[in-house]
Design a protein around this motif. Structure first.
Motif, PDB file in Angstrom:
ATOM      1  N   ALA A  25       0.831  -1.212   0.000  1.00  0.00           N
ATOM      2  CA  ALA A  25       0.000   0.000   0.000  1.00  0.00           C
ATOM      3  C   ALA A  25       0.867   1.265   0.000  1.00  0.00           C
ATOM      4  O   ALA A  25       0.656   2.184  -0.800  1.00  0.00           O
ATOM      5  CB  ALA A  25      -0.934  -0.005   1.205  1.00  0.00           C
ATOM      6  N   GLY A  26       1.856   1.310   0.908  1.00  0.00           N
ATOM      7  CA  GLY A  26       2.717   2.496   1.015  1.00  0.00           C
ATOM      8  C   GLY A  26       3.529   2.726  -0.244  1.00  0.00           C
ATOM      9  O   GLY A  26       3.577   3.841  -0.781  1.00  0.00           O
ATOM     10  N   GLY A  28       2.940   1.579  -3.249  1.00  0.00           N
ATOM     11  CA  GLY A  28       2.073   1.861  -4.393  1.00  0.00           C
ATOM     12  C   GLY A  28       1.794   3.347  -4.538  1.00  0.00           C
ATOM     13  O   GLY A  28       1.894   3.919  -5.632  1.00  0.00           O
ATOM     14  N   ILE A  29       1.485   4.004  -3.412  1.00  0.00           N
ATOM     15  CA  ILE A  29       1.191   5.445  -3.424  1.00  0.00           C
ATOM     16  C   ILE A  29       2.464   6.236  -3.760  1.00  0.00           C
ATOM     17  O   ILE A  29       2.465   7.130  -4.611  1.00  0.00           O
ATOM     18  CB  ILE A  29       0.613   5.897  -2.067  1.00  0.00           C
ATOM     19  CG1 ILE A  29      -0.769   5.251  -1.841  1.00  0.00           C
ATOM     20  CG2 ILE A  29       0.516   7.416  -1.980  1.00  0.00           C
ATOM     21  CD1 ILE A  29      -1.284   5.334  -0.432  1.00  0.00           C
ATOM     22  N   SER A  30       3.557   5.877  -3.107  1.00  0.00           N
ATOM     23  CA  SER A  30       4.804   6.626  -3.297  1.00  0.00           C
ATOM     24  C   SER A  30       5.345   6.503  -4.723  1.00  0.00           C
ATOM     25  O   SER A  30       5.865   7.462  -5.288  1.00  0.00           O
ATOM     26  CB  SER A  30       5.858   6.136  -2.304  1.00  0.00           C
ATOM     27  OG  SER A  30       7.074   6.802  -2.533  1.00  0.00           O
ATOM     28  N   ILE A  32       3.764   6.147  -7.513  1.00  0.00           N
ATOM     29  CA  ILE A  32       3.036   7.016  -8.447  1.00  0.00           C
ATOM     30  C   ILE A  32       3.687   8.404  -8.432  1.00  0.00           C
ATOM     31  O   ILE A  32       3.949   9.006  -9.475  1.00  0.00           O
ATOM     32  CB  ILE A  32       1.532   7.096  -8.084  1.00  0.00           C
ATOM     33  CG1 ILE A  32       0.855   5.753  -8.377  1.00  0.00           C
ATOM     34  CG2 ILE A  32       0.838   8.230  -8.843  1.00  0.00           C
ATOM     35  CD1 ILE A  32      -0.559   5.626  -7.838  1.00  0.00           C
ATOM     36  N   GLY A  33       4.005   8.888  -7.218  1.00  0.00           N
ATOM     37  CA  GLY A  33       4.695  10.178  -7.085  1.00  0.00           C
ATOM     38  C   GLY A  33       6.071  10.165  -7.721  1.00  0.00           C
ATOM     39  O   GLY A  33       6.486  11.124  -8.379  1.00  0.00           O
ATOM     40  N   ALA A 160       2.217   1.880 -11.141  1.00  0.00           N
ATOM     41  CA  ALA A 160       2.609   3.282 -10.888  1.00  0.00           C
ATOM     42  C   ALA A 160       3.152   3.921 -12.157  1.00  0.00           C
ATOM     43  O   ALA A 160       2.918   5.098 -12.427  1.00  0.00           O
ATOM     44  CB  ALA A 160       3.662   3.321  -9.783  1.00  0.00           C
ATOM     45  N   ASP A 184       4.985  14.230  -5.011  1.00  0.00           N
ATOM     46  CA  ASP A 184       5.930  13.120  -4.802  1.00  0.00           C
ATOM     47  C   ASP A 184       6.513  13.181  -3.390  1.00  0.00           C
ATOM     48  O   ASP A 184       6.566  12.172  -2.678  1.00  0.00           O
ATOM     49  CB  ASP A 184       7.046  13.191  -5.848  1.00  0.00           C
ATOM     50  CG  ASP A 184       8.061  12.065  -5.683  1.00  0.00           C
ATOM     51  OD1 ASP A 184       7.660  10.966  -5.256  1.00  0.00           O
ATOM     52  OD2 ASP A 184       9.252  12.275  -5.979  1.00  0.00           O
ATOM     53  N   SER A 187       4.054  12.053  -0.896  1.00  0.00           N
ATOM     54  CA  SER A 187       3.671  10.634  -1.023  1.00  0.00           C
ATOM     55  C   SER A 187       4.570   9.702  -0.194  1.00  0.00           C
ATOM     56  O   SER A 187       4.185   8.585   0.124  1.00  0.00           O
ATOM     57  CB  SER A 187       3.689  10.207  -2.493  1.00  0.00           C
ATOM     58  OG  SER A 187       5.016  10.072  -2.973  1.00  0.00           O
ATOM     59  N   ALA A 190       3.250   8.034   3.064  1.00  0.00           N
ATOM     60  CA  ALA A 190       2.547   6.735   3.023  1.00  0.00           C
ATOM     61  C   ALA A 190       3.511   5.571   3.244  1.00  0.00           C
ATOM     62  O   ALA A 190       3.213   4.631   3.989  1.00  0.00           O
ATOM     63  CB  ALA A 190       1.826   6.569   1.683  1.00  0.00           C
TER      64      ALA A 190
END
Length: 422
Positions: A25-26, A28-30, A32-33, A160, A184, A187, A190
């Protein structure tokens, strides 16, 4: 009202582990940034300089520390807690991205700022990449879920790659590059939160003899004296040197050849991400590591064909279609090689082998970026990618010829680890 539970069969094996779910989860978000920042950086450099060579220089500085420092990063990762190492590297990466954001938001950013901050990110990656690769086995509760975890990792990275550039291209066109850097930087919260929420077993400091230089040498001897590992590291190095130059040359195609803008660049990168995501999903749903050698052999040829097709296209829909193959070939090569190496490596050498893999993969990219930028300056971006595509196809043919002999050497390790029953 009670929400029905997802049937166990539908849950990918690695995601049954709580720590891996938090990591997934963490990250995945980062990520993308991270991909938004990559796109924003190359767009900003090209806007400031209009130079293919300068794109190569910035790409070189961001990756070259991985080439020289990754082996020492691997020694560090084999000696110290990978968990604590990752927390520190993520905090440093967050500071780097926020510094870029502040410089861009205040309008004072210059190319030398980007080069210095790219170099700093390179130093962080030299430690972060082997730590991240070696940490994954600690996150899964069952050993047999490791291949699935590595495949999901690749899918996550390429999901991502699909979402990040598409959002980045739209953001650059609407509000400018500075907000890509800012998002970024934020992010990373997360990832850090995910790491801090994990329940990790206390790190047992291994008994390691010899100084760091001896350990680096031991890692090299271990990797290069076994032909299957050596062949995969060399193929990865070739793909990274020649096959990934497209990442810094895409702005030239978007603006000069296809007559588009930041949105076109975002869509081209996203198309590559769609191909990569497809490859990642395929790898995540494979039930066994058996047959992975064929994938490793085939992947550079797919990438090479995609690069040649992309370089010849002057029509945006065709360019987007060819970028699917560029992404697919890239991920099959990277993730299949990673899965194979993580499966056969001896535990006490995991950090060092993954650092050599980082060196062959990330470490060769800067040299490729510099070479690609210089070549594109002299013979044009399109001709450069044709040469890259041919080199990847030749590498694929050579590895295919070696495959039967390499397979025989790997079978005893598969038997020892219970992958093949006697």
């Amino acid at each position: 009202m009670k929400i029905p539970a997802i049937p166990k069969k539908l849950v990918l094996p690695a995601l049954k582990s709580k720590n891996y779910r938090l990591f997934f989860a963490g990250q995945g978000i980062s990520l993308i940034g991270t991909w938004m920042t990559q796109l924003a950086t190359i767009w900003l450099v090209y806007s400031l300089t209009n130079s293919a060579l300068m794109l190569g220089v910035v790409g070189f500085t961001s990756q070259i520390p991985s080439f020289f420092l990754a082996p020492f990063g691997g020694v560090f990762v084999d000696r110290f807690s990978r968990y604590r190492t990752l927390i520190v590297t993520q905090i440093l990466a967050m500071i780097q991205s926020l510094a870029l954001a502040v410089l861009a938001l205040t309008g004072v950013i210059q190319v030398w700022h980007i080069i210095v901050l790219s170099l700093l990110q390179g130093f962080i990656n030299a430690l972060d990449a082997p730590a991240r690769q070696a940490f994954v086995p600690e996150l899964v509760e069952r050993r047999e879920d490791l291949a699935n975890a590595i495949a999901i990792n690749s899918t996550m990275i390429n999901g991502a790659r699909l979402i990040g550039p598409a959002i980045g291209g739209l953001l650059i066109a609407r509000v400018g590059v500075a907000y890509c850097f800012l998002i970024d930087g934020l992010s990373y919260i997360a990832v850090i939160a995910g790491l801090l929420a994990m329940t990790i077993k206390p790190w047992k400091t291994p008994v390691i003899t010899g100084n760091p230089l001896q350990q680096v040498r031991e890692g090299f001897v271990y990797a290069f004296s076994f032909p299957p590992i050596r062949a995969i590291l060399l193929l990865s190095a070739l793909v990274s040197l020649m096959g990934l130059q497209n990442t810094i040359l895409v702005p030239i195609f978007a603006e000069d050849i296809l007559k588009g803008g930041a949105e076109t660049l975002g869509f081209l990168m996203a198309a590559s991400g769609v191909g990569a995501l497809s490859g990642g999903i395929y790898l995540a749903t494979r039930q066994t590591i058996l047959g992975i050698g064929k994938l490793i052999a085939l992947a550079p040829a797919i990438l090479g064909i995609g690069l040649i097709g992309f370089s010849l296209s002057r029509f945006i829909p065709l360019s987007l279609f060819t970028m699917l193959f560029v992404g697919l070939g890239t991920i099959l090569q990277i993730a299949s090689s990673n899965t194979f190496l993580q499966t056969i490596v001896e535990e006490d050498k995991r950090g060092r082998l993954m650092s050599l893999y980082t060196m062959s993969f990330l470490g060769m990219i800067p040299l490729g970026n510099l070479l690609g930028g210089a070549l594109a300056n002299h013979i044009g971006a399109a001709n450069t990618l044709i040469i890259d595509g041919i080199a990847c196809i030749i590498g694929s043919i050579i590895f295919c010829k070696q495959l039967p002999a390499l397979r025989k050497m790997v079978i005893p390790i598969y038997e020892q680890k219970g992958i093949i029953k006697h």
